[in-house]
Design a protein around this motif. Structure first.
Motif, mmCIF file in Angstrom:
data_model
loop_
_atom_site.group_PDB
_atom_site.id
_atom_site.type_symbol
_atom_site.label_atom_id
_atom_site.label_comp_id
_atom_site.label_asym_id
_atom_site.label_seq_id
_atom_site.Cartn_x
_atom_site.Cartn_y
_atom_site.Cartn_z
ATOM 1 N N GLY A 86 -46.595 -102.551 54.869
ATOM 2 C CA GLY A 86 -45.384 -103.223 55.319
ATOM 3 C C GLY A 86 -44.375 -102.171 54.746
ATOM 4 N N THR A 87 -43.213 -102.612 53.550
ATOM 5 C CA THR A 87 -42.296 -101.516 53.406
ATOM 6 C C THR A 87 -43.177 -101.562 51.798
ATOM 7 N N GLU B 130 -53.083 -102.544 35.116
ATOM 8 C CA GLU B 130 -51.823 -102.664 36.144
ATOM 9 C C GLU B 130 -51.697 -102.323 37.610
ATOM 10 N N THR B 131 -50.434 -102.570 37.782
ATOM 11 C CA THR B 131 -50.422 -101.981 38.782
ATOM 12 C C THR B 131 -48.781 -102.021 39.257
ATOM 13 N N LEU B 132 -48.279 -100.677 39.577
ATOM 14 C CA LEU B 132 -47.189 -100.031 40.664
ATOM 15 C C LEU B 132 -46.381 -101.051 42.045
ATOM 16 N N THR B 133 -45.722 -101.291 41.778
ATOM 17 C CA THR B 133 -45.272 -101.855 42.839
ATOM 18 C C THR B 133 -43.967 -101.062 43.138
ATOM 19 N N ILE B 134 -43.570 -100.258 44.694
ATOM 20 C CA ILE B 134 -42.952 -99.647 44.672
ATOM 21 C C ILE B 134 -42.090 -100.243 46.288
ATOM 22 N N GLN B 135 -40.487 -100.734 46.325
ATOM 23 C CA GLN B 135 -39.731 -100.751 47.646
ATOM 24 C C GLN B 135 -39.926 -100.396 48.538
ATOM 25 N N THR B 136 -40.294 -99.414 49.630
ATOM 26 C CA THR B 136 -39.940 -98.308 50.450
ATOM 27 C C THR B 136 -38.682 -98.726 51.532
ATOM 28 N N ALA B 137 -38.285 -97.723 51.572
ATOM 29 C CA ALA B 137 -37.289 -98.036 52.522
ATOM 30 C C ALA B 137 -37.917 -98.171 54.339
ATOM 31 N N GLU B 138 -38.851 -97.878 54.310
ATOM 32 C CA GLU B 138 -39.566 -98.311 55.788
ATOM 33 C C GLU B 138 -40.533 -97.699 56.242
ATOM 34 N N ALA B 139 -41.273 -98.539 56.495
ATOM 35 C CA ALA B 139 -42.525 -99.009 56.743
ATOM 36 C C ALA B 139 -43.546 -97.642 57.031
ATOM 37 N N THR B 140 -43.326 -96.877 57.167
ATOM 38 C CA THR B 140 -44.004 -95.731 57.922
ATOM 39 C C THR B 140 -42.613 -94.014 57.191
ATOM 40 N N SER B 141 -43.386 -93.181 57.220
ATOM 41 C CA SER B 141 -42.243 -91.405 56.389
ATOM 42 C C SER B 141 -41.819 -91.765 55.324
ATOM 43 N N CYS B 142 -42.589 -92.560 54.343
ATOM 44 C CA CYS B 142 -42.125 -92.467 52.886
ATOM 45 C C CYS B 142 -42.570 -91.966 51.822
ATOM 46 N N LYS C 298 -39.453 -92.317 49.221
ATOM 47 C CA LYS C 298 -38.455 -93.085 50.456
ATOM 48 C C LYS C 298 -38.208 -94.249 49.264
ATOM 49 N N THR C 299 -37.509 -95.332 48.614
ATOM 50 C CA THR C 299 -37.009 -96.057 48.541
ATOM 51 C C THR C 299 -36.597 -96.427 49.275
ATOM 52 N N ALA C 300 -36.013 -98.284 49.062
ATOM 53 C CA ALA C 300 -35.285 -99.271 50.322
ATOM 54 C C ALA C 300 -33.748 -99.485 49.433
#
Length: 97
Positions: A60-61, A71-83, A39-41
Motif C-alpha cells: 500500500g502506502t 535496521e529498517t527505514l519505513t516511509i509513508q508514501t502519498a499514494e500506493a503507486t507513482s511515488c 513523494k510522502t504523505a
C-alpha cells in the motif's frame, strides 16, 4: 509486506549518505552520487545515514528499506503507486514508479 524486486535490484548495495524532507518529498542521497525521491504523505519520515540497502518491501502506502545491519527505514508514501524515482549521479532515470 511484499518485496519490491525491481526497486531492490536498482538500489541494493547502495549506502545512504544523507536524507532530507521538504514539502511532501523525501530525498535519499547515496554515496555513489545517486538520489532517490519519494513523494510522502506529508508526514515527517525519519532519516537514516550510513545504512547499506539490503532490500525493499512495499505494501500500500508503506515503503520499507531494509539495511544490512538489520535496521529498517519505513516511509509513508502519498499514494500506493507513482511515488518513487531513482536517478543516477548524472541525473539519468534508473527507476520510476
Amino acid at each position: 509486506m511484499a518485496s519490491n524486486h525491481k526497486l531492490t535490484g536498482v538500489i541494493k548495495g547502495r549506502t545512504i549518505s544523507g536524507t532530507g524532507n521538504s514539502l511532501g518529498h523525501m530525498a535519499i542521497l547515496f554515496t555513489d552520487g545517486s538520489r532517490m525521491t519519494v513523494k510522502t504523505a506529508g508526514v515527517s519520515n525519519g532519516g537514516s545515514t550510513g545504512g547499506t540497502v539490503m532490500g525493499v518491501r512495499q505494501a500500500g502506502t508503506e515503503l520499507s528499506l531494509d539495511f544490512e545491519g538489520g535496521e529498517t527505514l519505513t516511509i509513508q508514501t502519498a499514494e500506493a503507486t507513482s511515488c518513487v524515482m531513482v536517478r543516477d549521479k548524472a541525473g539519468g532515470m534508473e527507476y520510476a514508479y
